[in-house]
Design a protein around this motif. Sequence first.
Motif, PDB file in Angstrom:
ATOM      1  N   ILE A  27     112.298  -3.339   6.736  1.00 19.03           N
ATOM      2  CA  ILE A  27     111.832  -4.721   6.694  1.00 19.03           C
ATOM      3  C   ILE A  27     112.903  -5.717   7.151  1.00 19.03           C
ATOM      4  CG2 ILE A  27     112.403  -5.100   4.265  1.00 19.03           C
ATOM      5  CD1 ILE A  27     109.612  -6.626   4.151  1.00 19.03           C
ATOM      6  N   GLY A  28     114.156  -5.426   6.907  1.00 19.35           N
ATOM      7  CA  GLY A  28     115.231  -6.310   7.351  1.00 19.35           C
ATOM      8  C   GLY A  28     115.286  -6.468   8.852  1.00 19.35           C
ATOM      9  N   HIS A  29     114.957  -5.408   9.563  1.00 17.06           N
ATOM     10  CA  HIS A  29     114.940  -5.487  11.026  1.00 17.06           C
ATOM     11  C   HIS A  29     113.856  -6.442  11.525  1.00 17.06           C
ATOM     12  CE1 HIS A  29     116.839  -1.387  10.464  1.00 17.06           C
ATOM     13  NE2 HIS A  29     117.769  -2.133  11.004  1.00 17.06           N
ATOM     14  N   PHE A  30     112.729  -6.471  10.835  1.00 17.92           N
ATOM     15  CA  PHE A  30     111.657  -7.396  11.204  1.00 17.92           C
ATOM     16  C   PHE A  30     112.045  -8.834  10.858  1.00 17.92           C
ATOM     17  CE2 PHE A  30     109.602  -3.299  10.831  1.00 17.92           C
ATOM     18  CZ  PHE A  30     108.828  -3.259  11.984  1.00 17.92           C
ATOM     19  N   ARG A  31     112.730  -9.013   9.727  1.00 16.29           N
ATOM     20  CA  ARG A  31     113.216 -10.353   9.379  1.00 16.29           C
ATOM     21  C   ARG A  31     114.208 -10.853  10.430  1.00 16.29           C
ATOM     22  NH1 ARG A  31     114.236  -8.099   3.795  1.00 16.29           N
ATOM     23  NH2 ARG A  31     112.433  -8.713   2.545  1.00 16.29           N
ATOM     24  N   ALA A  32     115.108  -9.975  10.844  1.00 17.29           N
ATOM     25  CA  ALA A  32     116.089 -10.361  11.864  1.00 17.29           C
ATOM     26  C   ALA A  32     115.387 -10.731  13.163  1.00 17.29           C
ATOM     27  CB  ALA A  32     117.090  -9.226  12.101  1.00 17.29           C
ATOM     28  N   ALA A  33     114.398  -9.935  13.563  1.00 21.33           N
ATOM     29  CA  ALA A  33     113.641 -10.243  14.776  1.00 21.33           C
ATOM     30  C   ALA A  33     112.949 -11.595  14.621  1.00 21.33           C
ATOM     31  CB  ALA A  33     112.623  -9.147  15.057  1.00 21.33           C
ATOM     32  N   GLY A  34     112.382 -11.851  13.449  1.00 20.88           N
ATOM     33  CA  GLY A  34     111.740 -13.133  13.200  1.00 20.88           C
ATOM     34  C   GLY A  34     112.715 -14.289  13.341  1.00 20.88           C
ATOM     35  N   LYS A  35     113.890 -14.118  12.810  1.00 24.88           N
ATOM     36  CA  LYS A  35     114.915 -15.170  12.921  1.00 24.88           C
ATOM     37  C   LYS A  35     115.278 -15.406  14.385  1.00 24.88           C
ATOM     38  CE  LYS A  35     117.822 -18.067  11.138  1.00 24.88           C
ATOM     39  NZ  LYS A  35     117.302 -19.363  10.724  1.00 24.88           N
ATOM     40  N   LEU A  36     115.410 -14.332  15.159  1.00 30.43           N
ATOM     41  CA  LEU A  36     115.754 -14.458  16.572  1.00 30.43           C
ATOM     42  C   LEU A  36     114.624 -15.081  17.397  1.00 30.43           C
ATOM     43  CD1 LEU A  36     117.576 -11.045  16.882  1.00 30.43           C
ATOM     44  CD2 LEU A  36     118.634 -13.275  17.314  1.00 30.43           C
ATOM     45  N   LEU A  37     113.388 -14.958  16.916  1.00 28.33           N
ATOM     46  CA  LEU A  37     112.229 -15.485  17.635  1.00 28.33           C
ATOM     47  C   LEU A  37     111.774 -16.841  17.105  1.00 28.33           C
ATOM     48  CD1 LEU A  37     110.174 -12.181  17.707  1.00 28.33           C
ATOM     49  CD2 LEU A  37     111.249 -13.279  19.675  1.00 28.33           C
ATOM     50  N   MET A 142     123.615 -12.835  17.857  1.00 31.85           N
ATOM     51  CA  MET A 142     123.862 -12.266  16.530  1.00 31.85           C
ATOM     52  C   MET A 142     124.689 -13.193  15.640  1.00 31.85           C
ATOM     53  SD  MET A 142     122.015  -9.658  16.263  1.00 31.85           S
ATOM     54  CE  MET A 142     122.637  -9.057  14.690  1.00 31.85           C
ATOM     55  N   ASN A 143     125.375 -14.144  16.224  1.00 28.88           N
ATOM     56  CA  ASN A 143     126.123 -15.116  15.416  1.00 28.88           C
ATOM     57  C   ASN A 143     125.198 -15.914  14.505  1.00 28.88           C
ATOM     58  OD1 ASN A 143     128.678 -14.435  16.293  1.00 28.88           O
ATOM     59  ND2 ASN A 143     128.675 -15.929  17.956  1.00 28.88           N
ATOM     60  N   PRO A 147     125.620 -14.360   9.513  1.00 29.36           N
ATOM     61  CA  PRO A 147     125.879 -15.079   8.258  1.00 29.36           C
ATOM     62  C   PRO A 147     124.741 -14.959   7.235  1.00 29.36           C
ATOM     63  CG  PRO A 147     126.319 -16.493  10.153  1.00 29.36           C
ATOM     64  CD  PRO A 147     125.631 -15.259  10.666  1.00 29.36           C
ATOM     65  N   LEU A 148     123.558 -14.576   7.687  1.00 24.75           N
ATOM     66  CA  LEU A 148     122.386 -14.461   6.815  1.00 24.75           C
ATOM     67  C   LEU A 148     122.099 -13.014   6.407  1.00 24.75           C
ATOM     68  CD1 LEU A 148     120.108 -16.791   8.978  1.00 24.75           C
ATOM     69  CD2 LEU A 148     121.522 -17.457   7.016  1.00 24.75           C
ATOM     70  N   ARG A 154     118.019  -7.311   3.019  1.00 22.20           N
ATOM     71  CA  ARG A 154     117.721  -6.782   1.682  1.00 22.20           C
ATOM     72  C   ARG A 154     116.480  -5.895   1.771  1.00 22.20           C
ATOM     73  NH1 ARG A 154     115.215 -11.436   2.084  1.00 22.20           N
ATOM     74  NH2 ARG A 154     113.284 -11.815   0.986  1.00 22.20           N
ATOM     75  N   TYR A 155     116.479  -4.833   1.012  1.00 21.74           N
ATOM     76  CA  TYR A 155     115.369  -3.884   1.037  1.00 21.74           C
ATOM     77  C   TYR A 155     114.174  -4.420   0.265  1.00 21.74           C
ATOM     78  CZ  TYR A 155     118.156  -0.240   3.179  1.00 21.74           C
ATOM     79  OH  TYR A 155     118.897   0.479   4.062  1.00 21.74           O
ATOM     80  N   LEU A 156     113.025  -3.907   0.584  1.00 18.51           N
ATOM     81  CA  LEU A 156     111.800  -4.181  -0.157  1.00 18.51           C
ATOM     82  C   LEU A 156     111.622  -3.008  -1.108  1.00 18.51           C
ATOM     83  CD1 LEU A 156     109.241  -5.816  -0.634  1.00 18.51           C
ATOM     84  CD2 LEU A 156     108.190  -4.613   1.298  1.00 18.51           C
TER      85      LEU A 156
END
Length: 163
Positions: A27-37, A142-143, A147-148, A154-156
């Motif tokens: 799930i963290g990978h999807f959150r990161a993708a969301g932040k990047l998008l 990635m900068n 920081p986030l 964090r895991y689900l």
Amino acid sequence: PDDIKTLSEVANTHIDEVFIGSCMTNIGHFRAAGKLLENESELPSKLWVSPPTKMDKHQLTQEGCYEIFENAGVQLEMPGCSLCMGNQARVEAEATVVSTSTRNFPNRLGDGADVFLASAELAAISSVIGRLPSVEEYHKYMNDINPLADNIYRYLNFNEIDS
């Protein structure tokens, strides 16, 4: 596994389609993708997103990631294997693809597809710029994520779910 390249060797390769999903993408990978998008409304590369479980989809929806994906024009697939197995959907023939799937067998994602296996973060960046980034570009994007990291990655955990 024998065809490994560094990012600097393949930087600037045009990318037609991107897949973020598979049972190994947490799930963290999807959150990161969301932040990047987050600020994207039209992507130069088609982006497919398929979380591994309905539980992940529910949580990502609650956190606003699905709204970000929709606003960016992402092709949202039902939770499960999707492109990873090549049995629910397939990329265009001869497409150049970045994928977070776990396998890179010939024709698995699409007929004649040239597939780069990568992290969800590299995949999301590639969808935003339409090509594989340079190492410097990757670090620039990635900068915003690093920081986030404590919150994003964090895991689900089942015991933390209300319903």
